[in-house]
Design a protein around this motif. Structure first.
Motif, PDB file in Angstrom:
ATOM      1  N   PHE A 264      51.426 -32.203  33.029  1.00 28.51           N
ATOM      2  CA  PHE A 264      50.671 -30.933  33.354  1.00 28.51           C
ATOM      3  C   PHE A 264      49.623 -30.626  32.417  1.00 28.51           C
ATOM      4  CE2 PHE A 264      54.204 -30.180  36.065  1.00 28.51           C
ATOM      5  CZ  PHE A 264      53.806 -29.472  37.167  1.00 28.51           C
ATOM      6  N   THR A 265      48.789 -29.614  32.937  1.00 30.30           N
ATOM      7  CA  THR A 265      47.935 -28.857  32.016  1.00 30.30           C
ATOM      8  C   THR A 265      48.196 -27.592  31.871  1.00 30.30           C
ATOM      9  OG1 THR A 265      45.500 -28.583  31.953  1.00 30.30           O
ATOM     10  CG2 THR A 265      46.222 -28.559  33.950  1.00 30.30           C
ATOM     11  N   THR A 266      47.965 -27.174  30.926  1.00 29.14           N
ATOM     12  CA  THR A 266      47.965 -25.640  30.582  1.00 29.14           C
ATOM     13  C   THR A 266      46.852 -24.640  31.235  1.00 29.14           C
ATOM     14  OG1 THR A 266      47.004 -25.543  28.404  1.00 29.14           O
ATOM     15  CG2 THR A 266      49.616 -25.752  28.711  1.00 29.14           C
ATOM     16  N   ARG A 267      45.825 -25.457  31.842  1.00 32.19           N
ATOM     17  CA  ARG A 267      44.494 -24.682  32.292  1.00 32.19           C
ATOM     18  C   ARG A 267      44.584 -24.795  33.667  1.00 32.19           C
ATOM     19  NH1 ARG A 267      39.624 -26.148  29.364  1.00 32.19           N
ATOM     20  NH2 ARG A 267      38.861 -24.377  30.379  1.00 32.19           N
ATOM     21  N   TRP A 268      45.324 -24.403  34.406  1.00 28.77           N
ATOM     22  CA  TRP A 268      45.323 -24.687  35.849  1.00 28.77           C
ATOM     23  C   TRP A 268      43.878 -24.247  36.796  1.00 28.77           C
ATOM     24  CZ3 TRP A 268      48.691 -28.411  37.349  1.00 28.77           C
ATOM     25  CH2 TRP A 268      49.011 -28.592  38.541  1.00 28.77           C
ATOM     26  N   GLU A 269      43.153 -23.493  36.119  1.00 30.18           N
ATOM     27  CA  GLU A 269      41.945 -23.058  36.756  1.00 30.18           C
ATOM     28  C   GLU A 269      41.166 -24.290  36.768  1.00 30.18           C
ATOM     29  OE1 GLU A 269      41.519 -22.019  32.610  1.00 30.18           O
ATOM     30  OE2 GLU A 269      43.225 -21.930  33.967  1.00 30.18           O
ATOM     31  N   THR A 270      40.999 -25.183  35.694  1.00 28.12           N
ATOM     32  CA  THR A 270      40.207 -26.627  35.942  1.00 28.12           C
ATOM     33  C   THR A 270      40.794 -27.182  37.239  1.00 28.12           C
ATOM     34  OG1 THR A 270      41.561 -27.684  34.412  1.00 28.12           O
ATOM     35  CG2 THR A 270      40.252 -26.136  33.578  1.00 28.12           C
ATOM     36  N   VAL A 271      41.994 -27.171  37.476  1.00 23.36           N
ATOM     37  CA  VAL A 271      42.252 -27.862  38.715  1.00 23.36           C
ATOM     38  C   VAL A 271      41.986 -27.293  40.204  1.00 23.36           C
ATOM     39  CG1 VAL A 271      44.269 -28.758  40.009  1.00 23.36           C
ATOM     40  CG2 VAL A 271      44.425 -28.658  37.520  1.00 23.36           C
ATOM     41  N   VAL A 272      42.012 -26.020  40.139  1.00 28.53           N
ATOM     42  CA  VAL A 272      41.591 -25.260  41.382  1.00 28.53           C
ATOM     43  C   VAL A 272      40.189 -25.196  41.660  1.00 28.53           C
ATOM     44  CG1 VAL A 272      41.906 -23.129  42.495  1.00 28.53           C
ATOM     45  CG2 VAL A 272      43.993 -24.031  41.636  1.00 28.53           C
ATOM     46  N   ARG A 273      39.377 -25.089  40.683  1.00 30.53           N
ATOM     47  CA  ARG A 273      37.874 -24.874  40.791  1.00 30.53           C
ATOM     48  C   ARG A 273      37.196 -25.917  41.628  1.00 30.53           C
ATOM     49  NH1 ARG A 273      36.634 -23.903  35.594  1.00 30.53           N
ATOM     50  NH2 ARG A 273      37.234 -21.714  35.649  1.00 30.53           N
ATOM     51  N   PRO A 274      37.518 -27.205  41.245  1.00 31.25           N
ATOM     52  CA  PRO A 274      36.785 -28.166  41.942  1.00 31.25           C
ATOM     53  C   PRO A 274      37.307 -28.062  43.466  1.00 31.25           C
ATOM     54  CG  PRO A 274      38.261 -29.288  40.505  1.00 31.25           C
ATOM     55  CD  PRO A 274      38.004 -27.883  40.174  1.00 31.25           C
ATOM     56  N   ALA A 302      49.530 -20.974  40.288  1.00 36.75           N
ATOM     57  CA  ALA A 302      48.550 -20.333  40.848  1.00 36.75           C
ATOM     58  C   ALA A 302      47.930 -19.061  40.308  1.00 36.75           C
ATOM     59  CB  ALA A 302      49.234 -19.950  42.254  1.00 36.75           C
ATOM     60  N   PRO A 303      48.711 -18.078  39.801  1.00 35.82           N
ATOM     61  CA  PRO A 303      48.349 -17.034  39.154  1.00 35.82           C
ATOM     62  C   PRO A 303      47.401 -17.389  37.900  1.00 35.82           C
ATOM     63  CG  PRO A 303      50.691 -16.619  39.697  1.00 35.82           C
ATOM     64  CD  PRO A 303      50.379 -18.105  40.007  1.00 35.82           C
ATOM     65  N   ARG A 304      47.689 -18.464  37.350  1.00 32.05           N
ATOM     66  CA  ARG A 304      47.023 -18.995  35.938  1.00 32.05           C
ATOM     67  C   ARG A 304      45.455 -19.253  36.574  1.00 32.05           C
ATOM     68  NH1 ARG A 304      45.677 -19.600  30.419  1.00 32.05           N
ATOM     69  NH2 ARG A 304      43.738 -20.810  30.712  1.00 32.05           N
ATOM     70  N   ALA A 305      45.470 -19.869  37.389  1.00 34.38           N
ATOM     71  CA  ALA A 305      44.187 -20.225  37.998  1.00 34.38           C
ATOM     72  C   ALA A 305      43.280 -19.058  38.640  1.00 34.38           C
ATOM     73  CB  ALA A 305      44.389 -21.038  39.274  1.00 34.38           C
ATOM     74  N   GLN A 392      55.586 -28.059  23.536  1.00 31.34           N
ATOM     75  CA  GLN A 392      54.138 -27.266  23.516  1.00 31.34           C
ATOM     76  C   GLN A 392      53.716 -27.043  24.581  1.00 31.34           C
ATOM     77  OE1 GLN A 392      54.301 -26.139  20.376  1.00 31.34           O
ATOM     78  NE2 GLN A 392      56.152 -27.064  20.156  1.00 31.34           N
ATOM     79  N   VAL A 393      53.582 -27.881  25.560  1.00 28.22           N
ATOM     80  CA  VAL A 393      53.063 -28.012  26.966  1.00 28.22           C
ATOM     81  C   VAL A 393      53.810 -26.816  27.633  1.00 28.22           C
ATOM     82  CG1 VAL A 393      52.309 -29.164  28.897  1.00 28.22           C
ATOM     83  CG2 VAL A 393      52.074 -30.405  26.875  1.00 28.22           C
ATOM     84  N   ALA A 394      55.110 -26.777  27.591  1.00 24.99           N
ATOM     85  CA  ALA A 394      55.681 -25.917  28.613  1.00 24.99           C
ATOM     86  C   ALA A 394      55.616 -24.537  27.819  1.00 24.99           C
ATOM     87  CB  ALA A 394      57.595 -26.270  28.348  1.00 24.99           C
ATOM     88  N   ILE A 395      55.661 -24.463  26.734  1.00 26.34           N
ATOM     89  CA  ILE A 395      55.352 -23.177  25.883  1.00 26.34           C
ATOM     90  C   ILE A 395      54.048 -22.544  26.316  1.00 26.34           C
ATOM     91  CG2 ILE A 395      55.071 -21.946  23.675  1.00 26.34           C
ATOM     92  CD1 ILE A 395      57.492 -24.086  22.638  1.00 26.34           C
ATOM     93  N   GLY A 396      53.040 -23.611  26.338  1.00 30.29           N
ATOM     94  CA  GLY A 396      51.583 -23.226  26.781  1.00 30.29           C
ATOM     95  C   GLY A 396      51.389 -22.677  27.794  1.00 30.29           C
ATOM     96  N   LEU A 397      52.358 -22.886  28.949  1.00 32.38           N
ATOM     97  CA  LEU A 397      52.261 -22.583  30.254  1.00 32.38           C
ATOM     98  C   LEU A 397      52.455 -20.858  30.462  1.00 32.38           C
ATOM     99  CD1 LEU A 397      53.827 -25.359  32.079  1.00 32.38           C
ATOM    100  CD2 LEU A 397      51.558 -24.623  32.257  1.00 32.38           C
ATOM    101  N   ASP A 398      52.702 -20.315  29.454  1.00 29.27           N
ATOM    102  CA  ASP A 398      53.105 -18.746  29.467  1.00 29.27           C
ATOM    103  C   ASP A 398      51.580 -18.260  29.873  1.00 29.27           C
ATOM    104  OD1 ASP A 398      53.305 -15.881  28.623  1.00 29.27           O
ATOM    105  OD2 ASP A 398      54.962 -16.556  27.634  1.00 29.27           O
ATOM    106  N   ILE A 399      51.706 -17.412  30.801  1.00 26.83           N
ATOM    107  CA  ILE A 399      50.468 -16.695  31.345  1.00 26.83           C
ATOM    108  C   ILE A 399      50.702 -15.018  31.088  1.00 26.83           C
ATOM    109  CG2 ILE A 399      49.956 -18.428  33.093  1.00 26.83           C
ATOM    110  CD1 ILE A 399      51.015 -16.783  35.261  1.00 26.83           C
ATOM    111  N   THR A 400      51.435 -14.682  30.410  1.00 30.80           N
ATOM    112  CA  THR A 400      51.623 -13.097  30.305  1.00 30.80           C
ATOM    113  C   THR A 400      50.474 -12.485  29.800  1.00 30.80           C
ATOM    114  OG1 THR A 400      53.981 -13.595  29.447  1.00 30.80           O
ATOM    115  CG2 THR A 400      53.117 -11.465  28.938  1.00 30.80           C
ATOM    116  N   GLU A 401      49.585 -13.013  28.925  1.00 28.33           N
ATOM    117  CA  GLU A 401      48.487 -12.401  28.435  1.00 28.33           C
ATOM    118  C   GLU A 401      47.307 -12.357  29.385  1.00 28.33           C
ATOM    119  OE1 GLU A 401      48.622 -10.515  25.921  1.00 28.33           O
ATOM    120  OE2 GLU A 401      50.710 -11.175  25.656  1.00 28.33           O
TER     121      GLU A 401
END
Length: 473
Positions: A264-274, A302-305, A392-401
């Motif tokens: 997994f990546t913590t930047r899912w917007e890079t997945v949805v954009r293309p 999805a909310p992260r993206a 660290q990846v799991a922790i980095g998936l936090d989208i609260t902010e």
């Protein structure tokens, strides 16, 4: 207990909560009402009724008990519930359940039984009465059911005596899914889009009929689900409404995880954009009516993206998940400190030696999605030795902010007895600063538990009725 303090779990029974590690396989007017599926409106700002997570003594409140173990029972309910979308057969699932229970419930018997069912249905059926071969419709839905049963086997294969079969079981399920997609009318469009050094596979489903610009739903899976789950929780419902639906594998999922070993990546917007770029080039897509849904841990992705990709017209988090890391047992989270060496020492010296085989399986399954080394060790039958890195990846998936950045109207689902992310859907709803709705699916209508495994039709009714309202011109 401070998360920065190394901690030895006091007993194995305290670590039994590891069976509740983060989920993964996996609806309407806004801001003025909160609805349940059963649904008496209440003011959205009032506190939602507090419903505890399912407990070990009552692992599936009000649900059918297929297996004594709550994890296996949840998986079985998902398979059984999919029958409403033709992605399983009640008789086949219950026969498999009886076989497993008679043999003695284990990861081995579960995997072997469902893999056998997948093999049976993936094989071309006998020729028709006229001797001219089997109608494609028959093979189409046999293939869909085969994909379901292979997905059931895939989840537990790491706990068997052949964990190295994981990729092979994935490929068997993928072949069944591809056969199903090819036999749809019209056939699903298959393509890939660029992501980093690889490409993301996607399947684009369209209604049968004249080509025209239509609303389109991008369906995002979670950490354990397979493509067949996206049929159950979105594609079928979209086609019934005359919409397009797109299914894809992102990092940590499907082909990218099981074949390419990309976590997994913590930047899912890079997945949805293309994917959005690809859709906007199609003449049969209404670019102003593209929605994004996320099932299970996809309710985080999805909310992260959507927080960074603002070409989306609507978003549905099913359920809302601010932090997948909080879905992990508190005792395990306490082990992970800023000190990598100390974290891994405590893990390897004080925790791993005491894990039961079932807990060892759970650890392997939950961390393979976050780290290539963890995946490879799991396939060798070993528990990961480096806990700190995937954590660290799991922790980095936090989208609260970042949830407050979402501009598209957003639906947040919740469920009675949500096992994995209790309380998080409501918290996400409160953080949204856009048009929003919070809906809790309930035990009263059989839609309780994470992702409503017994009620996917009801689940889709809620989500797609809300989408229809938002996307209405």
């Amino acid at each position: 207990m401070s998360a920065s303090t190394p901690h030895r779990p006091a007993s194995l029974s305290r670590r039994a909560a590891l069976t509740g590690l983060a989920a993964g396989a996996g609806a309407l007017a806004v801001a003025s009402t909160t609805r349940t599926a059963a649904a008496t409106p209440t003011p959205p700002e009032s506190a939602a009724p507090s419903v505890p997570a399912a407990t070990a003594s009552d692992p599936a409140p009000g649900a059918m008990r297929l297996f004594a173990d709550p994890g296996f029972n949840f998986a079985g309910l998902l398979a059984l519930g999919a029958a409403g979308m033709r992605a399983s057969e009640v008789g086949e699932v219950l026969t498999a359940v009886n076989t497993i229970n008679a043999a003695g419930l284990s990861e081995q018997t579960y995997t072997d039984t469902f893999r056998s069912w997948g093999d049976r249905l993936a094989a071309p059926p006998a020729a028709g009465r006229d001797g001219r071969g089997t109608p494609s419709q028959t093979r189409r839905f046999r293939s869909l059911r085969a994909a379901q049963y292979y997905a059931q086997a895939l989840f537990y294969v790491l706990g068997t005596d052949r964990p190295a079969d994981e990729e092979a079981v994935y490929r068997e399920g993928r072949d069944a899914w591809d056969t199903f997609a090819r036999l749809c009318t019209p056939a699903a469009v298959t393509a890939t889009v660029p992501w980093g050094r690889t490409r993301l596979p996607l399947w684009f489903f369209r209604p049968d009929g004249p080509a025209e610009r239509r609303p389109t739903v991008i369906l995002t899976n979670g950490s354990d689900g397979q493509n067949v789950d996206m049929w159950t929780y979105g594609v079928s419902a979209a086609l019934d409404r005359g919409w397009n639906a797109l299914v894809y594998d992102g990092p940590g999922q499907g082909q990218l995880l099981f074949v390419e070993e990309i976590p997994f990546t913590t930047r899912w917007e890079t997945v949805v954009r293309p994917i959005v770029d690809w859709l906007l080039r199609r003449e049969d897509v209404d670019g102003d009516r593209i929605a994004l849904t996320g099932l299970s841990m996809g309710g985080n992705l999805a909310p992260r993206a959507a927080a960074f990709e603002h070409r989306l017209a609507a978003v549905a988090a099913m359920p809302g998940c601010l932090s997948p890391w909080l879905g992990f047992d508190e005792e395990l989270r306490a082990i992970v400190t800023p000190d990598k060496a100390e974290t891994n020492r405590v893990w390897n010296e004080e925790v791993v030696p005491e894990l039961t085989p079932q807990l060892a399986f759970t650890v392997k399954k939950r961390f393979e999605i976050f780290d290539r080394q963890a995946l490879r060790q799991a396939r060798e039958g070993k528990v990961l030795t480096d806990l700190w890195t995937p954590a660290q990846v799991a922790i980095g998936l936090d989208i609260t902010e970042v949830v407050g950045r979402i501009k598209a109207p957003t639906l947040v689902l919740d469920y009675d007895f949500e096992q994995f992310y209790p309380g998080q859907p409501r918290q996400m709803y409160e953080l949204l600063r856009t048009r929003r709705e919070y809906v809790k699916l309930t035990k009263a209508t059989g839609a309780q538990l994470h992702c409503s495994p017994m009620a996917p039709q009801q689940h889709c009714d809620v989500v797609f009725d809300w989408l229809a309202d938002v996307l209405r011109r």
